[in-house]
Design a protein around this motif. Structure first.
Motif, PDB file in Angstrom:
ATOM      1  N   ARG A 318       0.834  -1.200   0.000  1.00  0.00           N
ATOM      2  CA  ARG A 318       0.000   0.000   0.000  1.00  0.00           C
ATOM      3  C   ARG A 318       0.870   1.252   0.000  1.00  0.00           C
ATOM      4  NH1 ARG A 318      -4.925   1.391   4.261  1.00  0.00           N
ATOM      5  NH2 ARG A 318      -5.527   3.366   3.283  1.00  0.00           N
ATOM      6  N   LEU A 326      -2.543   2.371  -4.429  1.00  0.00           N
ATOM      7  CA  LEU A 326      -3.583   1.558  -3.808  1.00  0.00           C
ATOM      8  C   LEU A 326      -4.144   0.488  -4.739  1.00  0.00           C
ATOM      9  CD1 LEU A 326      -5.535   4.437  -2.029  1.00  0.00           C
ATOM     10  CD2 LEU A 326      -3.862   2.892  -1.012  1.00  0.00           C
ATOM     11  N   PHE A 329      -2.405  -2.970  -4.447  1.00  0.00           N
ATOM     12  CA  PHE A 329      -2.668  -3.429  -3.078  1.00  0.00           C
ATOM     13  C   PHE A 329      -4.088  -3.980  -2.972  1.00  0.00           C
ATOM     14  CE2 PHE A 329      -4.600  -2.347   1.035  1.00  0.00           C
ATOM     15  CZ  PHE A 329      -3.823  -3.137   1.879  1.00  0.00           C
TER      16      PHE A 329
END
Length: 366
Positions: A318, A326, A329
């Motif tokens: 992250r 993001l 992730f």
């Protein structure tokens, strides 16, 4: 009446039996008292023969016991008493002094003399069985209690999650509204700004506002993970749901479905977004499936610049990357729900190659 009135079989075998044996005559006097009963009661056979049974154990004078013994002697059915339900007929104890849990049966026995009617009393030590039953009941009660506690905890957790979800949703909505207000006023300020330094500051403010907006949008997507039960999803159908962009996508996974979170479509759309953002010069994306000894490998390949070797271990963390950090992730989190692993195995300079390893049992051919 003496032991001569007892059948030879009782005389021969009573002392060898692992149960207590007592024989009483019509007058309730003891005719036989075997070795096991002597050991359990602490009363020797020669001390008891000829005595009235209820003189040794006065509790047998109770009408309920007297009535049942009379019924047996008069040809009625056998009487059975359990010390789990009734007081023990005989005070029999273990070497440590604890009482033996007994099951006592009283049976009419004619004896060796057809004119003589006796009652054969058999005392069984069921202490171990009683302990096992109690242990099983305790385990059952404990399991029921734990199940009840677990159910209550699950219900409380569901209520808490619902409240947190509502709070998060309302808070996110309010913040996004404020970000939109900030964005609007930034537009006015940028149009009015003539000072280059001020314009640069405003640009930083806009970048920060966009980061806040992206984080909130990510949180909204992240909350959806695991909310729905995994389902069998066609890989080709999921890829076809990608919103088309400038780079074409082909898929060669005919008739293959995987057991995954319904957000699997987000996995492929995020991979496509990653290609659009970072694969400068890429001309196509290819999705393919291959059965291996470990399961099913789904590959996502483009012909862009690829990912440097030094970054491969971090791309799914992250916050890593040039944008929000993001997208990848989120992909890993969605896939992990049903045990699907993802890694990047491409060659730098030749394009990315993301491999999704679906374990055995997690895919099927439709």
């Amino acid at each position: 009446m003496g032991t001569d009135a007892i059948g030879r079989d009782i005389l021969r075998f009573s002392d060898a039996l692992p149960v207590g044996i007592c024989v009483i005559g019509w007058d309730r006097r003891i005719i036989l008292w075997n070795r096991t009963l002597a050991d359990w009661s602490g009363k020797k056979s020669e001390e008891t023969i000829g005595l009235l049974l209820d003189e040794i154990y006065p509790n047998l004078k109770r009408p309920s016991y007297q009535t049942r013994i009379d019924q047996v002697l008069n040809g009625g059915p056998p009487a059975v008493f359990s010390s789990q339900l009734h007081p023990s007929l005989f005070d029999c104890r273990h070497p440590d002094g604890t009482p033996r849990v007994q099951q006592t049966s009283i049976i009419r026995y004619p004896g060796g003399d057809p004119d003589t009617v006796s009652a054969l009393i058999i005392i069984e030590d069921v202490t171990e069985l009683d302990q096992e039953i109690r242990s099983a009941r305790n385990m059952r009660d404990q399991a029921l209690r734990l199940a009840g506690e677990r159910k209550a905890a699950e219900e409380s957790l569901e209520q808490l999650n619902a409240k947190l979800h509502l709070l998060s949703s309302v808070t996110r909505h309010d913040i996004l509204n404020k970000v939109m207000v900030i964005d609007g006023f930034l537009g006015f300020a940028e149009e009015m700004a003539t000072d280059p330094t001020l314009a640069e500051y405003l640009e930083h403010v806009r970048a920060a506002a966009m980061i806040i907006q992206n984080i909130l949008l990510f949180n909204r997507e992240y909350e959806k993970i695991g909310q729905s039960d995994p389902a069998w999803l066609s890989i080709e159908a999921q890829v076809q749901e990608i919103e088309p962009g400038d780079i074409p996508v082909s898929c060669d996974c005919p008739g293959i479905s995987v057991h995954a979170d319904p957000m699997l479509r987000k996995v492929f759309s995020n991979l496509y977004d990653n290609t659009l953002r970072h694969a400068d010069g890429a001309t196509h994306v290819r999705v393919a499936c291959q059965r291996t000894g470990s399961g099913l490998v789904i590959t996502w390949e483009d012909d862009g610049p690829g990912i440097p070797d030094d970054d491969k271990a971090d791309v799914f963390n992250r916050g890593f990357g040039r944008n929000t950090g993001l997208g990848l992730f989120l992909i890993r989190e969605i896939l992990s729900i049903t045990g699907i692993a993802i890694s990047e195995t491409g060659t730098p300079g030749e394009g990315v190659r993301f491999e999704l390893l679906v374990p055995e049992g997690g895919f099927r051919y439709d």
